[in-house]
Motif scaffolding. Structure first.
Motif, mmCIF file in Angstrom:
data_model
loop_
_atom_site.group_PDB
_atom_site.id
_atom_site.type_symbol
_atom_site.label_atom_id
_atom_site.label_comp_id
_atom_site.label_asym_id
_atom_site.label_seq_id
_atom_site.Cartn_x
_atom_site.Cartn_y
_atom_site.Cartn_z
ATOM 1 N N SER A 1 0.784 -1.223 -0.073
ATOM 2 C CA SER A 1 0.028 0.075 0.027
ATOM 3 C C SER A 1 0.788 1.046 0.105
ATOM 4 O O SER A 1 1.761 1.350 0.603
ATOM 5 C CB SER A 1 -0.939 0.095 1.286
ATOM 6 N N THR A 2 0.320 2.202 -0.735
ATOM 7 C CA THR A 2 1.083 3.517 -0.860
ATOM 8 C C THR A 2 0.581 4.683 -0.002
ATOM 9 O O THR A 2 0.677 5.899 0.308
ATOM 10 C CB THR A 2 1.237 4.275 -2.290
ATOM 11 N N ASP A 3 -0.584 4.170 1.008
ATOM 12 C CA ASP A 3 -1.477 4.997 1.514
ATOM 13 C C ASP A 3 -0.788 5.417 3.103
ATOM 14 O O ASP A 3 -1.254 6.190 3.842
ATOM 15 C CB ASP A 3 -2.738 4.377 1.978
ATOM 16 N N GLY A 4 0.161 4.708 3.631
ATOM 17 C CA GLY A 4 0.801 4.731 4.737
ATOM 18 C C GLY A 4 1.739 5.966 4.889
ATOM 19 O O GLY A 4 1.916 6.882 3.903
ATOM 20 N N PRO A 5 2.193 6.426 5.959
ATOM 21 C CA PRO A 5 2.971 7.522 6.085
ATOM 22 C C PRO A 5 4.384 7.395 5.503
ATOM 23 O O PRO A 5 4.885 6.380 5.368
ATOM 24 C CB PRO A 5 3.214 7.485 7.670
ATOM 25 N N VAL A 6 4.819 8.517 4.933
ATOM 26 C CA VAL A 6 5.952 8.818 4.222
ATOM 27 C C VAL A 6 7.237 9.506 4.925
ATOM 28 O O VAL A 6 6.614 10.378 5.616
ATOM 29 C CB VAL A 6 5.876 9.243 2.622
ATOM 30 N N ASN A 7 8.254 9.344 4.944
ATOM 31 C CA ASN A 7 9.355 10.013 5.454
ATOM 32 C C ASN A 7 9.299 10.312 6.803
ATOM 33 O O ASN A 7 9.419 11.285 7.336
ATOM 34 C CB ASN A 7 9.648 11.377 4.935
ATOM 35 N N VAL A 8 8.982 8.870 7.410
ATOM 36 C CA VAL A 8 8.797 9.052 9.068
ATOM 37 C C VAL A 8 10.100 9.058 9.553
ATOM 38 O O VAL A 8 11.064 8.363 9.179
ATOM 39 C CB VAL A 8 8.050 7.823 9.672
ATOM 40 N N VAL A 9 10.397 10.096 10.492
ATOM 41 C CA VAL A 9 11.713 9.992 10.887
ATOM 42 C C VAL A 9 11.746 9.439 12.369
ATOM 43 O O VAL A 9 10.855 9.659 13.133
ATOM 44 C CB VAL A 9 12.179 11.626 11.282
ATOM 45 N N MET A 10 12.506 8.491 12.318
ATOM 46 C CA MET A 10 12.605 7.599 13.770
ATOM 47 C C MET A 10 13.111 8.250 14.730
ATOM 48 O O MET A 10 14.191 8.850 14.841
ATOM 49 C CB MET A 10 13.507 6.234 13.284
ATOM 50 N N CYS A 11 12.492 8.048 15.952
ATOM 51 C CA CYS A 11 12.991 8.650 17.162
ATOM 52 C C CYS A 11 14.016 7.821 17.871
ATOM 53 O O CYS A 11 14.513 8.304 18.633
ATOM 54 C CB CYS A 11 11.627 8.336 18.215
ATOM 55 N N ASP A 12 14.260 6.823 17.542
ATOM 56 C CA ASP A 12 15.250 5.753 18.161
ATOM 57 C C ASP A 12 16.591 5.843 17.459
ATOM 58 O O ASP A 12 17.397 5.051 17.701
ATOM 59 C CB ASP A 12 14.663 4.379 18.309
ATOM 60 N N GLU A 13 16.698 6.462 16.443
ATOM 61 C CA GLU A 13 17.845 6.635 15.724
ATOM 62 C C GLU A 13 18.645 8.223 15.818
ATOM 63 O O GLU A 13 17.929 9.134 15.947
ATOM 64 C CB GLU A 13 17.650 6.701 14.190
#
Length: 154
Positions: free
Chosen positions: A110-122
């Motif tokens: 699916s392409t409906d999900g979030p894009v470019n999520v910045v990870m909090c644990d990195e």
């Protein structure tokens, strides 16, 4: 130093940290994660409290400023713990999510999900072994000291 000087340093310090975060974001190209945003809100509140404290004076506003600075230090500590793997972070931005096991093939494609999520644990940036979240915590604790000194003089 006077009440006014302490408030100027404390509120100005929060303003400087906010401007620094924006510079890292817009000039340095380091997109903030969810927890990075959470650290900004108490700084903005501390700046607003500082303006009121300079205008109205009083111990109560200085104590509220100290509380705002302590709140951002607390979020910085939490974020540091997430980055170092001491505890899990929000599932929306850390590796502690539910995993792929419960997803169907169509969910994965699916392409409906979030894009470019910045990870909090990195850790996106660090200096002397401390991440931006850690440095925010340290600087915010110093600002707590200035707010407390203002409250004692107010």
């Amino acid at each position: 130093m006077s009440y006014r000087s302490h408030v100027l340093i404390a509120a100005g310090g929060s303003a400087a940290l906010l401007l620094g975060a924006l510079a890292f974001q817009y000039l340095g190209g380091l997109a903030p994660c969810k927890l990075c945003y959470w650290q900004r809100y108490p700084h903005a509140l501390a700046v607003a409290i500082g303006v009121l404290a300079l205008w109205l004076g009083g111990r109560t506003l200085a104590w509220l400023g100290a509380l705002a600075a302590l709140a951002t230090a607390g979020v910085g500590l939490y974020h540091t713990g997430v980055e170092r793997g001491w505890w899990e972070g929000p599932t929306s931005c850390s590796g502690a999510g539910p995993g792929l096991g419960g997803l169907k093939g169509s969910d994965l494609l699916s392409t409906d999900g979030p894009v470019n999520v910045v990870m909090c644990d990195e850790v996106a940036w660090q200096m002397l072994g401390l991440s931006m979240a850690s440095w925010n915590m340290v600087a915010s604790l110093v600002l707590v000291g200035f707010w407390i000194a203002a409250a004692r003089r107010g």
